[in-house]
Motif scaffolding. Structure first.
Motif, PDB file in Angstrom:
ATOM      1  N   SER A 281       7.294  10.428  -0.412  1.00  0.00           N
ATOM      2  CA  SER A 281       7.625   9.050  -0.060  1.00  0.00           C
ATOM      3  C   SER A 281       8.692   9.050   1.029  1.00  0.00           C
ATOM      4  O   SER A 281       8.924  10.067   1.677  1.00  0.00           O
ATOM      5  CB  SER A 281       8.076   8.264  -1.301  1.00  0.00           C
ATOM      6  OG  SER A 281       8.046   6.872  -1.044  1.00  0.00           O
TER       7      SER A 281
ATOM      8  N   SER B 202      -0.441   5.033   4.312  1.00  0.00           N
ATOM      9  CA  SER B 202       0.128   4.109   3.331  1.00  0.00           C
ATOM     10  C   SER B 202       1.226   3.317   4.031  1.00  0.00           C
ATOM     11  O   SER B 202       2.179   3.905   4.547  1.00  0.00           O
ATOM     12  CB  SER B 202       0.696   4.892   2.144  1.00  0.00           C
ATOM     13  OG  SER B 202       1.228   4.028   1.155  1.00  0.00           O
ATOM     14  N   ILE B 203       1.080   1.989   4.065  1.00  0.00           N
ATOM     15  CA  ILE B 203       1.977   1.141   4.871  1.00  0.00           C
ATOM     16  C   ILE B 203       2.441  -0.070   4.067  1.00  0.00           C
ATOM     17  O   ILE B 203       1.641  -0.743   3.418  1.00  0.00           O
ATOM     18  CB  ILE B 203       1.274   0.647   6.154  1.00  0.00           C
ATOM     19  CG1 ILE B 203       0.947   1.822   7.069  1.00  0.00           C
ATOM     20  CG2 ILE B 203       2.132  -0.383   6.885  1.00  0.00           C
ATOM     21  CD1 ILE B 203       0.254   1.427   8.360  1.00  0.00           C
ATOM     22  N   THR B 204       3.739  -0.334   4.154  1.00  0.00           N
ATOM     23  CA  THR B 204       4.284  -1.572   3.610  1.00  0.00           C
ATOM     24  C   THR B 204       4.972  -2.314   4.739  1.00  0.00           C
ATOM     25  O   THR B 204       5.804  -1.744   5.456  1.00  0.00           O
ATOM     26  CB  THR B 204       5.300  -1.309   2.494  1.00  0.00           C
ATOM     27  OG1 THR B 204       4.756  -0.377   1.560  1.00  0.00           O
ATOM     28  CG2 THR B 204       5.644  -2.602   1.770  1.00  0.00           C
TER      29      THR B 204
ATOM     30  N   ILE C 275       5.957   3.302   7.308  1.00  0.00           N
ATOM     31  CA  ILE C 275       4.637   3.927   7.392  1.00  0.00           C
ATOM     32  C   ILE C 275       4.729   5.374   6.940  1.00  0.00           C
ATOM     33  O   ILE C 275       5.642   6.102   7.344  1.00  0.00           O
ATOM     34  CB  ILE C 275       4.109   3.891   8.848  1.00  0.00           C
ATOM     35  CG1 ILE C 275       4.009   2.453   9.364  1.00  0.00           C
ATOM     36  CG2 ILE C 275       2.760   4.607   8.958  1.00  0.00           C
ATOM     37  CD1 ILE C 275       3.735   2.355  10.862  1.00  0.00           C
TER      38      ILE C 275
ATOM     39  N   HIS D 249       1.337  -4.628   1.080  1.00  0.00           N
ATOM     40  CA  HIS D 249       1.069  -3.195   1.179  1.00  0.00           C
ATOM     41  C   HIS D 249      -0.423  -2.960   1.372  1.00  0.00           C
ATOM     42  O   HIS D 249      -1.252  -3.645   0.770  1.00  0.00           O
ATOM     43  CB  HIS D 249       1.529  -2.436  -0.060  1.00  0.00           C
ATOM     44  CG  HIS D 249       1.291  -0.956   0.094  1.00  0.00           C
ATOM     45  ND1 HIS D 249       2.177  -0.142   0.734  1.00  0.00           N
ATOM     46  CD2 HIS D 249       0.224  -0.176  -0.247  1.00  0.00           C
ATOM     47  CE1 HIS D 249       1.683   1.087   0.790  1.00  0.00           C
ATOM     48  NE2 HIS D 249       0.494   1.086   0.208  1.00  0.00           N
TER      49      HIS D 249
ATOM     50  N   THR E 205      -3.409   0.441   2.090  1.00  0.00           N
ATOM     51  CA  THR E 205      -3.652   1.882   2.097  1.00  0.00           C
ATOM     52  C   THR E 205      -5.057   2.135   2.620  1.00  0.00           C
ATOM     53  O   THR E 205      -6.001   1.432   2.238  1.00  0.00           O
ATOM     54  CB  THR E 205      -3.507   2.466   0.682  1.00  0.00           C
ATOM     55  OG1 THR E 205      -2.270   2.037   0.112  1.00  0.00           O
ATOM     56  CG2 THR E 205      -3.539   3.983   0.717  1.00  0.00           C
TER      57      THR E 205
ATOM     58  N   GLY F 247       1.316   1.952  -2.715  1.00  0.00           N
ATOM     59  CA  GLY F 247       2.549   1.245  -2.455  1.00  0.00           C
ATOM     60  C   GLY F 247       2.422  -0.100  -3.142  1.00  0.00           C
ATOM     61  O   GLY F 247       1.427  -0.372  -3.821  1.00  0.00           O
TER      62      GLY F 247
ATOM     63  N   PRO G 254       6.060   3.250   0.686  1.00  0.00           N
ATOM     64  CA  PRO G 254       4.729   3.865   0.766  1.00  0.00           C
ATOM     65  C   PRO G 254       4.797   5.285   0.200  1.00  0.00           C
ATOM     66  O   PRO G 254       5.703   6.052   0.524  1.00  0.00           O
ATOM     67  CB  PRO G 254       4.431   3.858   2.266  1.00  0.00           C
ATOM     68  CG  PRO G 254       5.760   3.682   2.945  1.00  0.00           C
ATOM     69  CD  PRO G 254       6.601   2.901   2.009  1.00  0.00           C
ATOM     70  N   THR G 255       3.836   5.617  -0.657  1.00  0.00           N
ATOM     71  CA  THR G 255       3.903   6.857  -1.439  1.00  0.00           C
ATOM     72  C   THR G 255       2.541   7.529  -1.478  1.00  0.00           C
ATOM     73  O   THR G 255       1.507   6.857  -1.540  1.00  0.00           O
ATOM     74  CB  THR G 255       4.378   6.542  -2.874  1.00  0.00           C
ATOM     75  OG1 THR G 255       5.678   5.932  -2.816  1.00  0.00           O
ATOM     76  CG2 THR G 255       4.449   7.799  -3.733  1.00  0.00           C
TER      77      THR G 255
END
Length: 565
Positions: free
Chosen positions: A263, A383-385, A83, A371, A373, A444, A430-431
């Motif tokens: 990131s 931003s979450i993966t 996250i 992913h 966002t 992401g 996540p970026t």
């Protein structure tokens, strides 16, 4: 299978409404808040939270739990999560909720690729809980209502989900938890449009809503997990669950031209994003033909991927952000000559989507991960993966609990550290991209190692080539070929280019020809969703633009904010 999309209207109680043939809303604009996720119901759940007065962190909890219900082959409560949140004041916080190798794990001589022996201590529930505790506004229980309802009342399978269930059938059909959840009484998987009900998962989510996330690690759910592991040769114990903590993410930042890239480094993959962009910064990409851009991009990605073998842990972030190292790598990159056929070339910025959702034709690097966002009215961005690893992870569901576990040990992440207490390396990244401190893109991707290439190419398409975010996501991509050397070590080949050549978003034939004529080994890839799937939110004037990758069934939806938000 008929392409049926169940777009359920608000309120979300209408979960058993009839499916209708409806085009997906894959980009949207909003003056207030934005959501982009990999499934329409997850997007709707997050949208509802924002409109009830929640912020982006609250909405992310709702979306994360919803995806565990409606996209179980990609992410689930038994998985891992990274996250990255940007607060309205420009502060960044990362959370490392990766799966942790159990204390009593001993690597076998012949590592399995699925089953109880591949399961490590899950981090998704703890990760979303810490995000909520430190940044959320609404009550935890309220954020889980929609996901519990999706599981209890059911939802209609989208074509891609049905295809993934069918392609995974042979591997998960013998697991009792999968049998009661994803296999019909006649022994087949559910078809597109079928109503899928998950009562055990509904009970688990309901308990987490009432007892709190801590129950997953210290309470009744923890005891059920530990008992199931002990009975079936698993390694996760009650002590492993009780000792699990979400760690601070390892924030890594670099400057790319006039932009800042934020990131998360190892065990996440954001260090690779930073390395790749630092290499690309040595080239004038805005003056290149499409073939030149593709060649430079492919070589850059190959060099970056190969660097993982030398620095898996990324303990020294100064080395990760080292511009001198990047310049040295750039010196090895070959730029093909500009050809006459490149004059006036154009790459379509918008093509009709007719994606072949059959997962068995995507390739092994495209079978997993989700992913999402989210941005809110205050300027907060999340931003979450989250992922379970390969398709359906370990192919294990504890029958009483109903959720899929990630695969962590065994052959899947065998090149990473699998010592007890470690959190094996992945490429999820996540970026957030800013300029002068203001958000430009938050993104992401999903898709294994192609997460790196999808993120980097989307950023370059936008910054270097000036494409708007919709086109930056839609334009075709490249990815370097990987193999093994004589010693069995993984090798990435800079001059072997996988070229996206689907009818909907593929490269023009002249680009293929130019690269081949320049001496590159070009591999045409016509499979859909084989180059990563991006979900992003971007600033658009004073508002937001959301984009869901056209190679998936996700959506972007606008949200308004209540007066209390």
């Amino acid at each position: 299978m008929k392409h049926l999309i169940c777009m359920l209207s608000v309120p979300l109680l209408l979960l058993v409404a009839s499916c209708q043939s409806t085009p997906l809303q894959q980009h949207a604009t909003s003056s207030q808040a934005m959501v982009a996720t990999a499934h329409p119901l997850a997007s709707q759940a997050a949208q509802a939270v924002l409109q009830q007065g929640g912020n982006a962190a609250d909405a992310a909890v709702a979306a994360g739990f919803a995806l565990a219900v409606v996209e179980p082959s990609m992410s689930n409560l038994g998985g891992r999560i990274q996250i990255l949140i940007r607060s309205p004041d420009g502060q960044y916080q990362g959370y490392n909720g990766m799966t942790e190798v159990p204390a009593r794990f001993v690597a076998p001589d012949d590592p399995p690729n699925q089953g109880y022996g591949t399961i490590a201590t899950p981090g998704v529930v703890a990760g979303l809980s810490r995000l909520h505790t430190e940044h959320g506004l609404l009550q935890w229980a309220d954020l889980l209502q929609d996901s519990e309802r999706f599981a209890r009342e059911g939802y209609h399978l989208l074509p891609g989900a049905a295809a993934r269930h069918e392609s995974g059938f042979e591997k998960f059909q013998d697991n009792p938890g999968f049998q009661q959840t994803f296999i019909e009484p006649d022994g087949t998987t559910y078809d597109t449009g079928d109503l899928l009900v998950q009562p055990q998962l509904a009970q688990t989510i309901n308990r987490l809503a009432l007892a709190g996330a801590d129950d997953f690690y210290h309470g009744q759910i923890a005891r059920q997990i530990a008992a199931d592991m002990a009975a079936n040769g698993g390694h996760v114990s009650a002590n492993d669950l009780a000792s699990y903590k979400v760690l601070d993410g390892r924030n890594v930042t670099t400057r790319y031209r006039d932009y800042e890239i934020h990131s998360l480094a190892a065990p996440a993959g954001g260090g690779l994003v930073v390395k790749a962009l630092n290499i690309l910064e040595n080239f004038k990409l805005d003056d290149m033909t499409e073939a030149q851009w593709a060649a430079v991009m492919n070589q850059t990605l190959a060099l970056t991927i190969q660097s993982m073998s030398e620095d898996q842990a990324e303990l020294n972030l100064d080395s990760v952000t080292d511009k001198a190292w990047a310049a040295e790598q750039a010196e090895t990159i070959r730029i093909p000559a500009r050809t006459a056929s490149a004059a006036g070339e154009a790459v379509p910025e918008k093509r009709a989507s007719a994606t072949d959702w059959s997962g068995d034709r995507w390739g092994t690097d495209s079978h997993h991960t989700s992913h999402f966002t989210i941005s809110d009215c205050e300027g907060r961005v999340v931003s979450i993966t989250q992922t379970v690893g390969p398709l359906f992870g370990a192919k294990v569901i504890s029958p009483e609990l109903g959720f899929v576990y990630a695969a962590t040990m065994g052959s899947y992440l065998s090149t990473s550290d699998q010592a007890p207490g470690s959190r094996p390396r992945t490429t999820i990244a996540p970026t957030i991209v800013t300029r002068d401190g203001e958000v430009v893109l938050a993104l992401g991707a999903a898709g294994g190692i192609r997460i790196l290439s999808a993120i980097v190419q989307t950023i370059s398409r936008h910054i270097d080539q000036g494409h708007d975010p919709v086109a930056a996501v839609a334009l075709p991509r490249v990815h370097p070929q990987r193999g093994e050397d004589e010693a069995g070590e993984r090798v990435t080949y800079p001059e072997q280019i996988n070229l996206e050549m689907t009818a909907e978003r593929g490269w023009p034939d002249n680009v293929h020809a130019e690269l081949a004529n320049a001496g590159f080994d070009v591999i045409s890839v016509s499979r859909h969703a084989a180059f990563g799937r991006v979900h992003l939110v971007a600033r658009s004037g004073a508002g937001w633009l959301g984009v869901a990758d056209q190679d998936w069934e996700g959506t972007a939806v606008a949200a308004s904010c209540s007066a209390t938000n």
